[in-house]
Design a protein around this motif. Structure first.
Motif: not given
Length: 404
Positions: A256-260
């Protein structure tokens, strides 16, 4: 002139100690005879054992190289003070104990010496043991060889620092590439803040101010501000140069952090991102920012590859799944042109790039990060179309507290 054993001991440039471990061997044998079946576990559960058996251990001789390493001028003084200068070291001594139990003929380890003249010297040591099972008396004269690895440690630390700098440089490079996209994303909450501030002003300037509408506008300003702060915070964390900090991490949070960080660039390049990460996956142990860097780098490469190839369907699938009892595997697959067979073996090589302006460090850095975490990174053609890069990371052991 024929050299004798004693001559070799004296003139050797390698530090050598002759030690009597026969009493220690008797103590180890007694523990085994007393019913100990898992000796490694026994040592873990009985740390005092190392110090109890120390009284049976004696240093018999030291060659001139060993005396110089330990900071002594004469042998007699060293032998008199040897217990102080070479106290029991559980991590190091355990290697000898375990070799005794297993009947191994060689054992080795490393420890730090505090010398008489005030130096702190890291060493690598190795000893030859009699083939087992052997009588305790066979351990009455063991030879331990030691090498000063101060310079090696210094070089290792310099390499690790350079590697950390390179990893940081890789993140900064990605930050630069993502800057335009994120600047656009930042404009959305800023425009929202300006719009709602203007609305609040209008509601307040009416002859009868509408305080409910003002409150609504202020709440929307707060929400937009928090959105902007989150975007800046994630980018600052991603770009920050920090020490490696490992912690228990949920795989879905890492993704999720990376997709942000990449989702707006994906939207700009008409690329759809699908995520398939079950919430019940075991926690992994790693550095949040570095794992995020790996996912962002691979995903951003996929977006660029599909944009350059003008792929009609642009899709990235990010998935994670259990890989046996000890690992979680992350896979980033795309619908782009794929990786040519002649390029596939070289994509993780430093400075190898198929991009006209690429430095060829991104995937090399990713590989280093993953391997430093005890995992591995590999690439293969996607079974449908495009390319798929996967990396595995070890799960948190049972001794580490699970993530809430």
């Amino acid at each position: 002139m024929e050299l004798r054993h004693a001559d070799l001991f004296e003139i050797s440039p390698i530090s050598i100690l002759c030690e009597d471990w026969s009493g220690v061997k008797c103590a180890v044998d007694e523990a085994i005879a007393g019913g100990v079946t898992d000796f490694d576990r026994f040592l873990e559960d009985n740390p005092q054992f190392f110090f109890d058996v120390r009284r049976f251990h004696r240093i018999l001789d030291a060659n001139p190289s060993a005396l110089a390493l330990l900071g002594f001028r004469d042998k007699e003084t060293f032998l008199r003070e040897s217990r102080v200068r070479l106290p029991a070291n559980p991590a190091s001594n355990a290697q000898v104990f375990k070799a005794m139990v297993r009947g191994e003929t060689v054992c080795q380890g490393e420890r730090v010496l505090h010398t008489k003249d005030g130096r702190v010297v890291p060493i690598l040591w190795q000893a030859s043991l009699p083939p087992g099972p052997a009588d305790p008396q066979a351990y009455s004269r063991l030879y331990f060889f030691a090498v000063d690895v101060t310079e090696l440690k210094r070089v290792q630390e310099a390499l690790m620092a350079a590697q950390a700098d390179l990893s940081h440089a890789g993140r900064l490079s990605l930050v630069g590439e993502l800057a335009a996209s994120l600047t656009h994303e930042m404009s959305q909450p800023l425009v929202s803040i300006a719009s709602h501030a203007a609305a609040a002003t209008r509601w307040l300037s009416r002859e009868t101010p509408n305080l409910d509408e003002v409150a609504t506008s202020l709440n929307r300003i707060t929400a937009s501000t928090q959105h902007a702060v989150r975007i800046v915070g994630k980018m600052r964390s991603f770009a920050r140069r920090g020490e490696l900090v490992t912690e228990a991490l949920k795989p879905q949070d890492c993704v999720a952090d990376a997709v942000t960080l990449v989702e707006h660039e994906a939207y700009r390049q008409k690329t759809r991102i699908a995520v398939d990460v079950p919430p019940n996956l075991p926690a992994i142990l790693g550095d949040r920012t570095q794992i995020q860097q790996v996912i962002v780098n691979i995903a951003y490469n996929a977006i660029q590859a599909m944009q350059v190839a003008k792929s009609p369907e642009r899709r990235i699938a990010i998935a994670a799944a259990v890989d046996g009892p000890d690992a979680v595997t992350f896979t980033i697959a795309d619908s782009g042109p794929g990786i040519p067979d002649d390029v596939l073996p070289r994509i993780f090589e430093p400075f190898f790039s198929t991009k006209q302006e690429g430095m060829g460090l991104g995937l090399s850095i990713c590989k280093t990060i993953v391997e430093e975490h005890g995992g591995r990174l590999w690439a293969a053609p996607d079974s449908r179309k495009g390319a798929a890069l996967s990396f595995s990371l070890p799960v948190v052991s049972a001794t580490v507290e699970a993530v809430d």
